[in-house]
Enzyme design. Structure first.
Site, PDB file in Angstrom:
ATOM      1  N   HIS A 136       0.872  -1.183   0.000  1.00 45.44           N
ATOM      2  CA  HIS A 136       0.000   0.000   0.000  1.00 45.44           C
ATOM      3  C   HIS A 136       0.913   1.238   0.000  1.00 45.44           C
ATOM      4  O   HIS A 136       2.034   1.176   0.515  1.00 45.44           O
ATOM      5  CB  HIS A 136      -0.837  -0.055   1.285  1.00 45.44           C
ATOM      6  CG  HIS A 136      -1.877   1.009   1.439  1.00 45.44           C
ATOM      7  ND1 HIS A 136      -1.581   2.300   1.821  1.00 45.44           N
ATOM      8  CD2 HIS A 136      -3.225   0.973   1.293  1.00 45.44           C
ATOM      9  CE1 HIS A 136      -2.697   2.994   1.903  1.00 45.44           C
ATOM     10  NE2 HIS A 136      -3.715   2.216   1.576  1.00 45.44           N
ATOM     11  N   ASP A 213       3.486  -4.429   7.690  1.00 47.12           N
ATOM     12  CA  ASP A 213       2.213  -3.703   7.667  1.00 47.12           C
ATOM     13  C   ASP A 213       1.096  -4.718   7.897  1.00 47.12           C
ATOM     14  O   ASP A 213       0.757  -5.507   7.010  1.00 47.12           O
ATOM     15  CB  ASP A 213       2.071  -3.004   6.305  1.00 47.12           C
ATOM     16  CG  ASP A 213       0.727  -2.325   6.142  1.00 47.12           C
ATOM     17  OD1 ASP A 213      -0.167  -2.511   7.001  1.00 47.12           O
ATOM     18  OD2 ASP A 213       0.551  -1.597   5.142  1.00 47.12           O
ATOM     19  N   GLN A 216      -4.191  -5.410   7.030  1.00 45.95           N
ATOM     20  CA  GLN A 216      -5.210  -6.328   6.498  1.00 45.95           C
ATOM     21  C   GLN A 216      -5.133  -7.707   7.156  1.00 45.95           C
ATOM     22  O   GLN A 216      -5.869  -8.615   6.760  1.00 45.95           O
ATOM     23  CB  GLN A 216      -5.040  -6.475   4.976  1.00 45.95           C
ATOM     24  CG  GLN A 216      -5.191  -5.181   4.202  1.00 45.95           C
ATOM     25  CD  GLN A 216      -6.622  -4.658   4.180  1.00 45.95           C
ATOM     26  OE1 GLN A 216      -7.565  -5.344   4.575  1.00 45.95           O
ATOM     27  NE2 GLN A 216      -6.791  -3.430   3.734  1.00 45.95           N
ATOM     28  N   LYS A 239     -10.122  -0.847  10.462  1.00 43.11           N
ATOM     29  CA  LYS A 239     -10.343  -2.060   9.658  1.00 43.11           C
ATOM     30  C   LYS A 239     -10.659  -3.256  10.545  1.00 43.11           C
ATOM     31  O   LYS A 239     -11.017  -4.319  10.056  1.00 43.11           O
ATOM     32  CB  LYS A 239      -9.107  -2.348   8.791  1.00 43.11           C
ATOM     33  CG  LYS A 239      -8.842  -1.265   7.741  1.00 43.11           C
ATOM     34  CD  LYS A 239      -7.706  -1.640   6.854  1.00 43.11           C
ATOM     35  CE  LYS A 239      -7.068  -0.470   6.152  1.00 43.11           C
ATOM     36  NZ  LYS A 239      -7.864   0.108   5.074  1.00 43.11           N
ATOM     37  N   CYS A 377      -4.707   2.461  -3.693  1.00 40.38           N
ATOM     38  CA  CYS A 377      -3.457   2.944  -3.067  1.00 40.38           C
ATOM     39  C   CYS A 377      -2.320   1.959  -3.299  1.00 40.38           C
ATOM     40  O   CYS A 377      -1.504   1.702  -2.393  1.00 40.38           O
ATOM     41  CB  CYS A 377      -3.640   3.191  -1.572  1.00 40.38           C
ATOM     42  SG  CYS A 377      -4.890   4.401  -1.199  1.00 40.38           S
TER      43      CYS A 377
HETATM   44  N1  PLP Z   1      -1.665  -0.567   4.600  1.00 39.49           N
HETATM   45  C1  PLP Z   1      -2.610  -1.345   4.045  1.00 39.49           C
HETATM   46  C2  PLP Z   1      -2.241  -2.720   3.566  1.00 39.49           C
HETATM   47  C3  PLP Z   1      -3.914  -0.863   3.929  1.00 39.49           C
HETATM   48  O1  PLP Z   1      -4.851  -1.636   3.361  1.00 39.49           O
HETATM   49  C4  PLP Z   1      -4.211   0.437   4.389  1.00 39.49           C
HETATM   50  C5  PLP Z   1      -5.574   1.003   4.230  1.00 39.49           C
HETATM   51  O2  PLP Z   1      -6.231   0.769   3.243  1.00 39.49           O
HETATM   52  C6  PLP Z   1      -3.198   1.191   4.972  1.00 39.49           C
HETATM   53  C7  PLP Z   1      -1.934   0.662   5.050  1.00 39.49           C
HETATM   54  C8  PLP Z   1      -3.450   2.560   5.492  1.00 39.49           C
HETATM   55  O3  PLP Z   1      -4.212   2.518   6.641  1.00 39.49           O
HETATM   56  P1  PLP Z   1      -4.699   3.865   7.354  1.00 39.49           P
HETATM   57  O4  PLP Z   1      -5.277   4.717   6.254  1.00 39.49           O
HETATM   58  O5  PLP Z   1      -5.712   3.420   8.319  1.00 39.49           O
HETATM   59  O6  PLP Z   1      -3.517   4.488   7.974  1.00 39.49           O
END
Ligand code: PLP
Length: 419
Positions: A136, A213, A216, A239, A377
């Site tokens: 992401h 990260d 998910q 999430k 993203c």
């Molecule tokens: N990393 C992953 C894999 C994500 O799916 C997301 C959100 O879609 C994020 C990071 C970013 O999360 P946040 O916007 O809650 O900081």
């Protein structure tokens, strides 16, 4: 405060959950959209909230709203206990020490904290940051900002067509100049579940610091961060059924001890004078300013809720739903799924011949179906597949097999409309 209501998920026999009753805990799932029953398949974007979470936030504002770590009065004490209780609750969920958990607004903040506080002071020309292709943007752009400022290079860990990491290429890419490896536990676009335990072992053997990260992963499967053996693990609350603007970074104490603060202000100091400031100990050193207290009260209830159902059961339920959706999409002419990893979360990105992803998502919305369309993203990942956009249906345990059938019927209808 009343203790947050535990999940009403009845466990009549070990392993059995009444999913219809679980679904009844989510008020929003029962509304209509464009006069059609809502089918919410955008869970990778954000999850819906159970009544237990909504009531916990409401209860905080009604009964003990106060600022944390500042006031000596009763409300301040209760608010501080609730906020610190969230840290302990999340630490228990992930099997980590609470004093190694920095509470923050979510994954984006958490990874930026590592970038600015760990990487920026340490990296320089000649160093390399290894980033997987399937990240992401929240796990790409902070590293680019570090690279720009330090002269470090970025290297991409490539993937196979099925959406799994190319392990041989990865081993070759872990050269002595690599200082940090950034990788998703689960890809938000492909659903690929990366073998993070093995990856972190390989990296750490070479002295490479690992940033995982977990955005998910945490909502959908049991996550034991201690067993993964990474250096940093980031996740986001919204999430995992919690309020927006909540999340955390877990970091090894040895890193936290040596990291300078990222943001300065109240809460993160021990003593301030114009001659110099003494910072607080970690994790509070990294929590300047008034936090999202209500949000963390809600996130505590979300962690209770997930645990009451059981993340193993959630994982199994979502695997069944994923198998159903995958089979149904595979049976459709002209539909192509991106991402076929053997270990895959309930995220399905797909393309439909002759139809633009945004057109499909817009017409599906008129049928009451919420899916995401676009680039998710993850521009570099779509560049790998040579596509401009995909549709993404992402499932949660509260979705149903009937919804998948209704979604497929809606998809066929909008495809007919699009000609
Ligand atoms: N990393 C992953 C894999 C994500 O799916 C997301 C959100 O879609 C994020 C990071 C970013 O999360 P946040 O916007 O809650 O900081």
């Amino acid at each position: 405060m009343n203790a947050p209501r535990a999940a009403s998920a009845p466990q009549e026999a070990p392993g059995a959950v009444d999913w219809a009753r679980v679904r009844a805990d989510f008020p929003l799932l029962h509304r209509a959209v464009h006069d059609k029953p809502l089918i919410y398949f955008d869970n990778a974007n954000t999850a819906q909230k159970p009544t237990a979470v909504i009531e916990a936030v409401d209860g905080y504002y009604r009964r003990f709203n106060a600022n944390v770590s500042r006031a000596v009065h009763q409300l301040g004490t209760e608010a501080t206990e609730a906020y610190e209780g969230a840290r302990k609750r999340l630490a228990r969920l992930l099997n980590v020490r609470a004093d190694e958990l920095v509470l923050c607004s979510g994954t984006t903040f958490a990874i930026n904290l590592v970038a600015y506080s760990w990487a920026l002071p340490r990296l320089g020309p000649g160093d390399t940051i290894l980033v997987s292709r399937m990240e992401h943007h929240a796990n790409i752009v902070p590293w680019q900002l570090v690279a720009e400022r330090t002269g470090a290079a970025i290297r991409v860990a490539e993937i196979h067509e099925d959406g799994t990491l190319d392990r041989e290429a990865l081993a070759r890419a872990m050269t002595p100049d690599v200082r940090l490896f950034a990788v998703a536990h689960v890809s938000n676009l492909l659903g690929t579940v990366n073998p993070v335990r093995e990856l972190c072992r390989e990296a750490r053997r070479r002295g490479i610091v690992t940033v995982v990260d977990g955005s998910q992963a945490v909502p959908h499967r049991p996550v034991d961060v201690a067993a993964i053996g990474c250096d940093f693990y980031a996740f986001t609350g919204h999430k995992m059924l919690g309020p927006t603007g909540t999340g955390a970074l877990w970091a090894r104490r040895e890193h936290l001890e040596t990291m300078p603060p990222f943001i300065g202000g109240g809460e993160m100091i021990r003593e301030v004078s114009f001659e110099g400031t003494v910072y607080n100990d970690p994790p509070h050193r990294f929590e300047a300013g008034t936090p999202n207290i209500a949000g963390f009260v809600g996130l505590t209830a979300a962690a209770d809720y997930l645990d009451a159902i059981g993340l193993e059961r959630i994982e199994a339920r979502e695997a069944e739903l994923l198998a159903h959706l995958t089979e149904a999409l595979d049976a459709e002419d002209g539909v192509r799924i991106l991402g076929r990893a053997p270990d895959k979360a309930a995220v399905v990105s797909f393309l439909v011949d002759g139809a633009h992803a945004h057109d499909l998502a817009t017409l599906l919305d008129l049928e009451g179906v919420a899916i995401r369309s676009g680039q998710h993203c993850a521009h570099p990942l779509l560049q790998f597949y040579g596509v401009a956009a995909t549709c993404r249906a992402s499932l949660a345990f509260y979705n149903t097999h009937e919804e998948i059938d209704a979604f497929m019927a809606a998809l066929r209808k909008v495809r007919r409309l699009l000609g």
